[in-house]
Design a protein around this motif. Structure first.
Motif, PDB file in Angstrom:
ATOM      1  N   GLU A  58       0.811  -1.096   0.042  1.00 56.76           N
ATOM      2  CA  GLU A  58      -0.021   0.015   0.004  1.00 56.76           C
ATOM      3  C   GLU A  58       0.733   1.152  -0.151  1.00 56.76           C
ATOM      4  O   GLU A  58       0.386   2.125  -0.600  1.00 56.76           O
ATOM      5  N   LYS A  59       2.218   1.350   0.483  1.00 56.49           N
ATOM      6  CA  LYS A  59       2.823   2.237   0.679  1.00 56.49           C
ATOM      7  C   LYS A  59       4.346   1.804   0.054  1.00 56.49           C
ATOM      8  O   LYS A  59       4.722   0.928   0.299  1.00 56.49           O
ATOM      9  N   PRO A  60       4.918   2.695  -0.783  1.00 58.28           N
ATOM     10  CA  PRO A  60       6.345   2.550  -1.431  1.00 58.28           C
ATOM     11  C   PRO A  60       7.517   2.546  -0.357  1.00 58.28           C
ATOM     12  O   PRO A  60       8.356   3.485  -0.600  1.00 58.28           O
ATOM     13  N   ILE A  61       7.297   1.953   0.777  1.00 59.08           N
ATOM     14  CA  ILE A  61       8.437   1.933   1.777  1.00 59.08           C
ATOM     15  C   ILE A  61       9.000   0.800   2.349  1.00 59.08           C
ATOM     16  O   ILE A  61       9.671   0.724   3.173  1.00 59.08           O
ATOM     17  N   PHE A  62       8.491  -0.369   1.914  1.00 61.79           N
ATOM     18  CA  PHE A  62       8.514  -1.574   2.443  1.00 61.79           C
ATOM     19  C   PHE A  62       9.236  -2.618   1.504  1.00 61.79           C
ATOM     20  O   PHE A  62       9.140  -2.653   0.211  1.00 61.79           O
ATOM     21  N   PRO A  63      10.328  -3.383   1.933  1.00 64.38           N
ATOM     22  CA  PRO A  63      10.956  -4.463   1.115  1.00 64.38           C
ATOM     23  C   PRO A  63       9.984  -5.509   1.095  1.00 64.38           C
ATOM     24  O   PRO A  63       9.385  -6.077   2.211  1.00 64.38           O
ATOM     25  N   LEU A  64      10.062  -6.171   0.125  1.00 65.71           N
ATOM     26  CA  LEU A  64       9.239  -7.622  -0.128  1.00 65.71           C
ATOM     27  C   LEU A  64      10.276  -8.816  -0.195  1.00 65.71           C
ATOM     28  O   LEU A  64      11.179  -8.709  -0.966  1.00 65.71           O
ATOM     29  N   TYR A  65      10.096  -9.647   0.827  1.00 70.65           N
ATOM     30  CA  TYR A  65      11.060 -10.797   0.955  1.00 70.65           C
ATOM     31  C   TYR A  65      10.691 -11.964   0.208  1.00 70.65           C
ATOM     32  O   TYR A  65       9.448 -12.406   0.546  1.00 70.65           O
ATOM     33  N   LEU A  66      11.251 -12.377  -0.916  1.00 73.55           N
ATOM     34  CA  LEU A  66      10.719 -13.749  -1.600  1.00 73.55           C
ATOM     35  C   LEU A  66      11.760 -14.703  -1.408  1.00 73.55           C
ATOM     36  O   LEU A  66      12.956 -14.717  -1.580  1.00 73.55           O
ATOM     37  N   ASN A  67      11.231 -15.757  -0.681  1.00 69.38           N
ATOM     38  CA  ASN A  67      11.989 -16.876  -0.150  1.00 69.38           C
ATOM     39  C   ASN A  67      12.469 -17.467  -1.424  1.00 69.38           C
ATOM     40  O   ASN A  67      12.045 -17.614  -2.462  1.00 69.38           O
ATOM     41  N   LYS A  68      13.471 -18.332  -1.009  1.00 70.94           N
ATOM     42  CA  LYS A  68      14.026 -19.353  -2.032  1.00 70.94           C
ATOM     43  C   LYS A  68      12.609 -20.395  -2.394  1.00 70.94           C
ATOM     44  O   LYS A  68      12.203 -21.115  -1.609  1.00 70.94           O
ATOM     45  N   SER A  69      12.784 -20.728  -3.510  1.00 70.20           N
ATOM     46  CA  SER A  69      11.879 -21.619  -4.258  1.00 70.20           C
ATOM     47  C   SER A  69      10.292 -20.993  -4.121  1.00 70.20           C
ATOM     48  O   SER A  69       9.447 -21.692  -4.568  1.00 70.20           O
ATOM     49  N   GLN A  70      10.131 -19.782  -3.806  1.00 68.18           N
ATOM     50  CA  GLN A  70       8.900 -19.128  -3.755  1.00 68.18           C
ATOM     51  C   GLN A  70       8.329 -18.598  -5.100  1.00 68.18           C
ATOM     52  O   GLN A  70       7.046 -18.739  -5.391  1.00 68.18           O
ATOM     53  N   VAL A  71       9.320 -18.492  -6.121  1.00 66.61           N
ATOM     54  CA  VAL A  71       8.790 -18.150  -7.566  1.00 66.61           C
ATOM     55  C   VAL A  71       9.465 -19.401  -8.292  1.00 66.61           C
ATOM     56  O   VAL A  71      10.377 -19.080  -8.806  1.00 66.61           O
ATOM     57  N   PRO A  72       9.168 -20.513  -8.669  1.00 70.93           N
ATOM     58  CA  PRO A  72       9.435 -21.619  -9.201  1.00 70.93           C
ATOM     59  C   PRO A  72       9.789 -21.236 -10.487  1.00 70.93           C
ATOM     60  O   PRO A  72       9.372 -20.144 -11.088  1.00 70.93           O
ATOM     61  N   ILE A  73      10.621 -21.916 -11.244  1.00 69.57           N
ATOM     62  CA  ILE A  73      11.292 -21.837 -12.514  1.00 69.57           C
ATOM     63  C   ILE A  73       9.705 -21.741 -13.603  1.00 69.57           C
ATOM     64  O   ILE A  73       8.983 -22.815 -13.242  1.00 69.57           O
ATOM     65  N   GLY A  74       9.563 -20.860 -14.224  1.00 75.19           N
ATOM     66  CA  GLY A  74       8.277 -20.559 -15.310  1.00 75.19           C
ATOM     67  C   GLY A  74       7.344 -20.000 -14.571  1.00 75.19           C
ATOM     68  O   GLY A  74       6.261 -20.141 -15.308  1.00 75.19           O
TER      69      GLY A  74
END
Length: 539
Positions: A58-74
């Protein structure tokens, strides 16, 4: 057995209901207070029909942490965030997946969509390399063309990626140093932060010295302004802009980091607070690392609402240049003093002056217009030595100073200056005459005679009526320039006359040899007369 009347029973039920409601509100308040800024304003959704896996920031002040394997290949992960047109945002994605070595694993590409859903840009760096997420690939920052919700789709490239490593995605507004900004703040309500209670910006500087100025309106009490040093010489950079030490974005602290949007917790390398509504804030910091480093500025409201103005100052040099220089000020003159700054627009300026070596001082508020300031010193009596000092503050809070002085004297002039003859010959005098104004009558006058090869200065004294005369016999021919000057004294200004030109010539042949020629002619005539006489006598 005691009986309770119907009226009393209703009162009891009302009290029980109120108590239950108050207990519920208290529990609710505790629950709300327990939620962090991140929990309130960062929302993650899985397997939604329209966006799949996505996060709404909602506010452009936060880092977003994406864990390992959270975005699989493809597969993709979508980040949605509202942005304002014309503002400069630092958008970046980095983390464990960054690998500039020979064997990178993960290849994340990013597509950017504007609020209308149209594709804004595609970023497809090679595996292991961070995307350049500016407005163009060469821009360090992203500047939205329109306000609204922007969509960033992070894709794990099925063709070139061999892993799904951890990543951090961040959007934060970047501000320039030495420029004022405005930001609307709403304080806490019932001790619970609102949407605009906490906000953050980033900036970069290589200045060793940093100051932050915050102007707070009377309708607002600020909790704190905080400064967080987020990078050092080892930090990764993209398009010559440093990225934060990644753990520091999540509150971890080493020599840098500790980013914190909550009222409680680490306050940064420097911070300032308000004690009451409308109290301005100031903080300063000395940078420990050389080079261009990244900072986060966190602003947290306490009570009330209003628009603050803030400045990150890294330039501390500045000067005032005179636009007017007092010259030959007389007792009937008011003297204008005007200066221009070489920094930014002036905020205020004051002129201080004295006529008794600062034993007594007069102060005049100067008129300010953009980068200039001016004021007028009133008439002073002849013989006064006026010293003045201009002190100005520019919009960057630089203190600019200039000093000057002048002496008030009566005016003077040399009038009717001329030579008796504009052509003379060698051996004759050049005689000059003139009149010195009454204020300087009786004073010495210097008359200068100048030719190509010689300069002669003769001094004479003006009579009580101001007239003077001086004569000089030049030794060379040619053009001579003649000028009279009065050097001035404690109460009368100096002056000089116009220049008069005189031509000096060689004497004529006749004037040089006339005597000899006359003698020869006379002798010849006498001889001729004698011959005639003798001749007649013989006859």
């Amino acid at each position: 057995m005691n009986k309770i009347s119907v009226g009393n029973e209703q009162k009891l039920l009302a009290i029980l209901a109120l108590a239950t409601l108050l207990l519920f509100m208290q529990q609710l308040n505790v629950t709300v207070q327990a939620a962090t800024e991140y929990q309130r304003y960062v929302h993650t959704y899985y397997n939604s029909l329209d966006r799949g896996n996505w996060t709404y920031i909602e506010k452009p002040i936060f880092p977003l942490y994406l864990n390992k394997s959270q975005v699989p290949i493809g597969q993709n992960w979508t980040i949605v965030c509202p942005l304002e047109a014309g503002r400069s945002y630092h958008v970046y994605c980095y983390g464990a997946w960054i690998n500039t070595g020979p064997k990178p694993k993960t290849d994340y590409d990013i597509c950017v969509y504007n609020p209308e859903g149209a594709l804004e840009s595609i970023h497809t760096e090679a595996a292991g390399l961070p995307e350049h997420l500016g407005t163009t690939a060469d821009d360090a920052f992203f500047v939205p063309a329109s306000s609204g919700t922007y969509t960033f789709v992070l894709m794990n490239d099925a063709r070139e990626s061999y892993g799904a490593e951890q990543a951090t995605f961040m959007i934060i507004e970047n501000i320039e140093c030495n420029k004022w900004y405005e930001h609307n703040v709403t304080g806490k309500i019932a001790n619970v932060p609102t949407f605009r209670t906490s906000w953050a910006y980033e900036f970069m500087t290589d200045s060793e010295r940093i100051e932050v100025w915050v102007r707070v309106p009377d309708t607002l009490d600020m909790y704190e302004a905080r400064l967080y040093l987020m990078s050092n010489a080892k930090s990764l950079s993209v398009n010559n802009v440093s990225l934060p030490w990644e753990p520091g974005l999540y509150g971890n602290l080493s020599d840098v980091g500790g980013y914190n949007l909550e009222s409680e917790g680490y306050r940064g390398v420097a911070y300032a607070s308000c004690e009451f509504n409308g109290q301005d804030m100031y903080l300063n910091y000395t940078q420990p690392f050389p080079g261009n480093n990244l900072y986060h500025l966190v602003l947290i409201g306490e009570l009330g609402e209003g628009t603050i103005e803030f400045l990150v100052k890294t330039k501390f040099d500045g000067a005032l240049t005179p636009l007017t220089i007092p010259h030959k000020v007389t007792p009937i003159d008011s003297t204008e003093i005007a200066y221009i700054a070489n920094t930014t627009e002036l905020e205020n300026a004051a002129l201080r002056y004295t006529v008794d070596n600062w034993k007594n001082t007069n102060v005049i508020e100067m008129t300010v217009s953009n980068m200039t300031c001016n004021a007028t010193i009133p008439q002073q009596k002849a013989g006064s030595f006026v010293e003045y000092k201009v002190q100005a503050t520019d919009m960057m809070k630089n203190q600019l100073t200039a000093v000057g002085n002048f002496t008030v004297k009566y005016p003077s002039a040399v009038t009717d200056f001329n030579v008796t003859r504009t052509k003379v010959t060698i051996g004759e005098n050049i005689t000059a005459t003139g009149t010195l104004s009454a204020e300087a009558a009786g004073a010495p006058v210097t008359v200068t005679f100048t030719s190509v090869n010689a300069t002669e200065k003769l001094q004479c004294k003006a009579l009580e009526n101001g007239t003077f005369t001086v004569s000089y016999q030049p030794l060379t021919t040619g053009t001579w320039l003649v000028q009279a000057a009065f050097a001035g004294n404690e109460t009368v200004h100096e002056c000089e006359s116009a220049i008069v030109m005189v031509t000096v010539e060689e004497p004529s042949f006749l004037s040089l040899y006339g005597l000899y020629i006359g003698g020869g002619v006379g002798g010849g005539l006498a001889a001729a007369g004698a011959v005639v006489y003798i001749k007649k006598y013989r006859e």
